[in-house]
Design a protein around this motif. Sequence first.
Motif, PDB file in Angstrom:
ATOM      1  N   GLY A  46    -100.353  78.886 -11.133  1.00 33.43           N
ATOM      2  CA  GLY A  46     -99.989  77.757 -11.973  1.00 33.43           C
ATOM      3  C   GLY A  46    -100.875  76.581 -11.628  1.00 33.43           C
ATOM      4  N   SER A  47    -100.527  75.432 -12.148  1.00 33.05           N
ATOM      5  CA  SER A  47    -101.276  74.227 -11.795  1.00 33.05           C
ATOM      6  C   SER A  47    -100.278  73.119 -11.503  1.00 33.05           C
ATOM      7  CB  SER A  47    -102.234  73.839 -12.912  1.00 33.05           C
ATOM      8  OG  SER A  47    -101.540  73.694 -14.117  1.00 33.05           O
ATOM      9  N   LYS A  48    -100.666  72.258 -10.566  1.00 28.20           N
ATOM     10  CA  LYS A  48     -99.760  71.185 -10.130  1.00 28.20           C
ATOM     11  C   LYS A  48    -100.380  69.831 -10.391  1.00 28.20           C
ATOM     12  CE  LYS A  48     -96.764  69.835  -6.409  1.00 28.20           C
ATOM     13  NZ  LYS A  48     -96.075  70.312  -5.248  1.00 28.20           N
ATOM     14  N   CYS A  49     -99.563  68.952 -10.927  1.00 29.45           N
ATOM     15  CA  CYS A  49    -100.021  67.593 -11.214  1.00 29.45           C
ATOM     16  C   CYS A  49     -99.945  66.759  -9.932  1.00 29.45           C
ATOM     17  CB  CYS A  49     -99.146  66.975 -12.293  1.00 29.45           C
ATOM     18  SG  CYS A  49     -99.512  65.231 -12.600  1.00 29.45           S
ATOM     19  N   PRO A  50    -101.056  66.094  -9.553  1.00 23.16           N
ATOM     20  CA  PRO A  50    -101.024  65.281  -8.334  1.00 23.16           C
ATOM     21  C   PRO A  50    -100.222  63.994  -8.508  1.00 23.16           C
ATOM     22  CG  PRO A  50    -103.115  65.007  -9.441  1.00 23.16           C
ATOM     23  CD  PRO A  50    -102.349  66.060 -10.211  1.00 23.16           C
ATOM     24  N   LYS A  51     -99.961  63.613  -9.753  1.00 23.58           N
ATOM     25  CA  LYS A  51     -99.260  62.350  -9.983  1.00 23.58           C
ATOM     26  C   LYS A  51     -97.740  62.540 -10.032  1.00 23.58           C
ATOM     27  CE  LYS A  51     -99.449  58.339 -13.048  1.00 23.58           C
ATOM     28  NZ  LYS A  51    -100.020  57.787 -14.274  1.00 23.58           N
ATOM     29  N   CYS A  52     -97.263  63.459 -10.896  1.00 24.38           N
ATOM     30  CA  CYS A  52     -95.814  63.626 -11.058  1.00 24.38           C
ATOM     31  C   CYS A  52     -95.265  64.829 -10.292  1.00 24.38           C
ATOM     32  CB  CYS A  52     -95.445  63.730 -12.531  1.00 24.38           C
ATOM     33  SG  CYS A  52     -95.967  65.266 -13.323  1.00 24.38           S
ATOM     34  N   GLY A  53     -96.158  65.712  -9.837  1.00 25.79           N
ATOM     35  CA  GLY A  53     -95.724  66.852  -9.039  1.00 25.79           C
ATOM     36  C   GLY A  53     -95.259  68.053  -9.831  1.00 25.79           C
ATOM     37  N   LYS A  54     -95.299  67.977 -11.158  1.00 26.48           N
ATOM     38  CA  LYS A  54     -94.882  69.128 -11.959  1.00 26.48           C
ATOM     39  C   LYS A  54     -95.846  70.289 -11.784  1.00 26.48           C
ATOM     40  CE  LYS A  54     -92.409  66.871 -15.673  1.00 26.48           C
ATOM     41  NZ  LYS A  54     -92.755  65.874 -16.668  1.00 26.48           N
ATOM     42  N   THR A  55     -95.279  71.496 -11.813  1.00 24.44           N
ATOM     43  CA  THR A  55     -96.095  72.708 -11.761  1.00 24.44           C
ATOM     44  C   THR A  55     -95.974  73.409 -13.106  1.00 24.44           C
ATOM     45  OG1 THR A  55     -95.750  72.953  -9.395  1.00 24.44           O
ATOM     46  CG2 THR A  55     -96.418  74.920 -10.605  1.00 24.44           C
ATOM     47  N   TYR A  56     -97.100  73.825 -13.638  1.00 23.77           N
ATOM     48  CA  TYR A  56     -97.141  74.495 -14.943  1.00 23.77           C
ATOM     49  C   TYR A  56     -97.520  75.961 -14.765  1.00 23.77           C
ATOM     50  CZ  TYR A  56     -97.217  69.800 -16.930  1.00 23.77           C
ATOM     51  OH  TYR A  56     -96.898  68.523 -17.274  1.00 23.77           O
ATOM     52  N   VAL A  57     -96.839  76.806 -15.522  1.00 25.23           N
ATOM     53  CA  VAL A  57     -97.153  78.246 -15.569  1.00 25.23           C
ATOM     54  C   VAL A  57     -97.205  78.668 -17.022  1.00 25.23           C
ATOM     55  CG1 VAL A  57     -96.361  80.577 -15.028  1.00 25.23           C
ATOM     56  CG2 VAL A  57     -96.022  78.749 -13.384  1.00 25.23           C
ATOM     57  N   PRO A  58     -98.315  79.263 -17.481  1.00 22.86           N
ATOM     58  CA  PRO A  58     -99.550  79.502 -16.737  1.00 22.86           C
ATOM     59  C   PRO A  58    -100.290  78.194 -16.453  1.00 22.86           C
ATOM     60  CG  PRO A  58     -99.840  80.099 -19.043  1.00 22.86           C
ATOM     61  CD  PRO A  58     -98.391  79.749 -18.855  1.00 22.86           C
ATOM     62  N   ALA A  59    -101.326  78.299 -15.651  1.00 24.44           N
ATOM     63  CA  ALA A  59    -102.077  77.121 -15.237  1.00 24.44           C
ATOM     64  C   ALA A  59    -102.645  76.376 -16.440  1.00 24.44           C
ATOM     65  CB  ALA A  59    -103.208  77.541 -14.300  1.00 24.44           C
ATOM     66  N   THR A  60    -102.664  75.055 -16.329  1.00 25.34           N
ATOM     67  CA  THR A  60    -103.276  74.206 -17.342  1.00 25.34           C
ATOM     68  C   THR A  60    -104.278  73.288 -16.638  1.00 25.34           C
ATOM     69  OG1 THR A  60    -101.607  72.495 -17.082  1.00 25.34           O
ATOM     70  CG2 THR A  60    -101.199  74.167 -18.764  1.00 25.34           C
ATOM     71  N   LEU A  61    -105.189  72.745 -17.380  1.00 28.54           N
ATOM     72  CA  LEU A  61    -106.210  71.889 -16.771  1.00 28.54           C
ATOM     73  C   LEU A  61    -105.694  70.476 -16.539  1.00 28.54           C
ATOM     74  CD1 LEU A  61    -109.058  72.187 -15.772  1.00 28.54           C
ATOM     75  CD2 LEU A  61    -109.887  71.583 -18.042  1.00 28.54           C
ATOM     76  N   TYR A  62    -104.810  70.010 -17.434  1.00 31.65           N
ATOM     77  CA  TYR A  62    -104.293  68.649 -17.335  1.00 31.65           C
ATOM     78  C   TYR A  62    -102.773  68.648 -17.429  1.00 31.65           C
ATOM     79  CZ  TYR A  62    -109.029  66.985 -18.076  1.00 31.65           C
ATOM     80  OH  TYR A  62    -110.352  66.732 -17.931  1.00 31.65           O
ATOM     81  N   CYS A  63    -102.160  67.661 -16.805  1.00 37.69           N
ATOM     82  CA  CYS A  63    -100.714  67.467 -16.931  1.00 37.69           C
ATOM     83  C   CYS A  63    -100.457  66.897 -18.319  1.00 37.69           C
ATOM     84  CB  CYS A  63    -100.208  66.507 -15.863  1.00 37.69           C
ATOM     85  SG  CYS A  63     -98.449  66.116 -16.064  1.00 37.69           S
ATOM     86  N   GLU A  64     -99.545  67.524 -19.051  1.00 35.05           N
ATOM     87  CA  GLU A  64     -99.277  67.062 -20.411  1.00 35.05           C
ATOM     88  C   GLU A  64     -98.510  65.743 -20.442  1.00 35.05           C
ATOM     89  OE1 GLU A  64     -97.198  70.513 -21.817  1.00 35.05           O
ATOM     90  OE2 GLU A  64     -95.255  69.585 -21.466  1.00 35.05           O
ATOM     91  N   ASP A  65     -97.910  65.354 -19.348  1.00 36.13           N
ATOM     92  CA  ASP A  65     -97.183  64.087 -19.299  1.00 36.13           C
ATOM     93  C   ASP A  65     -98.052  62.945 -18.768  1.00 36.13           C
ATOM     94  OD1 ASP A  65     -94.866  65.238 -20.290  1.00 36.13           O
ATOM     95  OD2 ASP A  65     -94.182  65.820 -18.292  1.00 36.13           O
ATOM     96  N   CYS A  66     -98.843  63.210 -17.741  1.00 30.79           N
ATOM     97  CA  CYS A  66     -99.623  62.153 -17.077  1.00 30.79           C
ATOM     98  C   CYS A  66    -101.081  62.104 -17.536  1.00 30.79           C
ATOM     99  CB  CYS A  66     -99.599  62.353 -15.567  1.00 30.79           C
ATOM    100  SG  CYS A  66     -97.947  62.522 -14.879  1.00 30.79           S
ATOM    101  N   PHE A  67    -101.555  63.136 -18.185  1.00 32.56           N
ATOM    102  CA  PHE A  67    -102.958  63.244 -18.622  1.00 32.56           C
ATOM    103  C   PHE A  67    -103.934  63.133 -17.459  1.00 32.56           C
ATOM    104  CE2 PHE A  67    -100.538  61.333 -22.164  1.00 32.56           C
ATOM    105  CZ  PHE A  67    -100.587  62.421 -23.024  1.00 32.56           C
ATOM    106  N   VAL A  68    -103.549  63.656 -16.311  1.00 37.17           N
ATOM    107  CA  VAL A  68    -104.466  63.712 -15.172  1.00 37.17           C
ATOM    108  C   VAL A  68    -104.780  65.175 -14.867  1.00 37.17           C
ATOM    109  CG1 VAL A  68    -103.663  61.541 -14.167  1.00 37.17           C
ATOM    110  CG2 VAL A  68    -102.610  63.689 -13.453  1.00 37.17           C
ATOM    111  N   GLU A  69    -105.928  65.402 -14.237  1.00 33.96           N
ATOM    112  CA  GLU A  69    -106.360  66.751 -13.914  1.00 33.96           C
ATOM    113  C   GLU A  69    -105.435  67.358 -12.849  1.00 33.96           C
ATOM    114  OE1 GLU A  69    -110.547  68.890 -12.727  1.00 33.96           O
ATOM    115  OE2 GLU A  69    -110.577  66.940 -13.735  1.00 33.96           O
ATOM    116  N   THR A  70    -105.119  68.632 -13.045  1.00 28.00           N
ATOM    117  CA  THR A  70    -104.230  69.327 -12.112  1.00 28.00           C
ATOM    118  C   THR A  70    -105.050  70.157 -11.136  1.00 28.00           C
ATOM    119  OG1 THR A  70    -104.082  71.194 -13.619  1.00 28.00           O
ATOM    120  CG2 THR A  70    -102.373  69.490 -13.824  1.00 28.00           C
ATOM    121  N   SER A  71    -104.386  70.685 -10.117  1.00 28.26           N
ATOM    122  CA  SER A  71    -105.039  71.633  -9.205  1.00 28.26           C
ATOM    123  C   SER A  71    -104.252  72.934  -9.245  1.00 28.26           C
ATOM    124  CB  SER A  71    -105.093  71.060  -7.790  1.00 28.26           C
ATOM    125  OG  SER A  71    -103.791  70.765  -7.351  1.00 28.26           O
ATOM    126  N   THR A  72    -104.929  74.041  -9.021  1.00 29.26           N
ATOM    127  CA  THR A  72    -104.257  75.340  -9.100  1.00 29.26           C
ATOM    128  C   THR A  72    -103.432  75.589  -7.846  1.00 29.26           C
ATOM    129  OG1 THR A  72    -106.213  76.454  -8.245  1.00 29.26           O
ATOM    130  CG2 THR A  72    -105.971  76.386 -10.620  1.00 29.26           C
TER     131      THR A  72
END
Length: 142
Positions: A46-72
């Motif tokens: 998955g991917s985790k947003c460094p700002k809000c901490g949400k984890t997305y599955v499957p992985a995404t490149l950006y957090c849909e809420d914060c619009f910041v780049e995520t890390s896998t």
Amino acid sequence: MSWDKVGREDKLLSWKDVMEAEEYVYTVGYAGEEFFKGLKEGKIIGSKCPKCGKTYVPATLYCEDCFVETSTVEVKGRAYLDSFTIIYKDSEGNKLESPQVIGLVRFENAKGGLLAFIEGEPKLGGEVEVIAYDVPLKVRVK
Ligand SMILES: [Zn+2]
């Protein structure tokens, strides 16, 4: 290819035709590539947003809420069955030898989910374990 509009402006419209595409090449992007590489290694990526901490599955490149780049990240939380359906016929209407159960599997503390073939008696909210990291996944009811 020709397009014939069926219906009226105030009604739903539909077009019936055959697409002239012989082959598609679909690129999954960086996050999708990490996700599929993870499946080959028996992992859910998955991917985790460094700002809000949400984890997305499957992985995404950006957090849909914060619009910041995520890390896998590897998703290791409990997996559970969110919804399911039982399929009795194939796409051409032929009866299957045995009914097939397919559903949406979600992971604890992660947003999103993955389609999966389900073995065992399906139960909404019931815990499942991944038994094959394919597309779709294959899971067994615990
Ligand atoms: Zn975020």
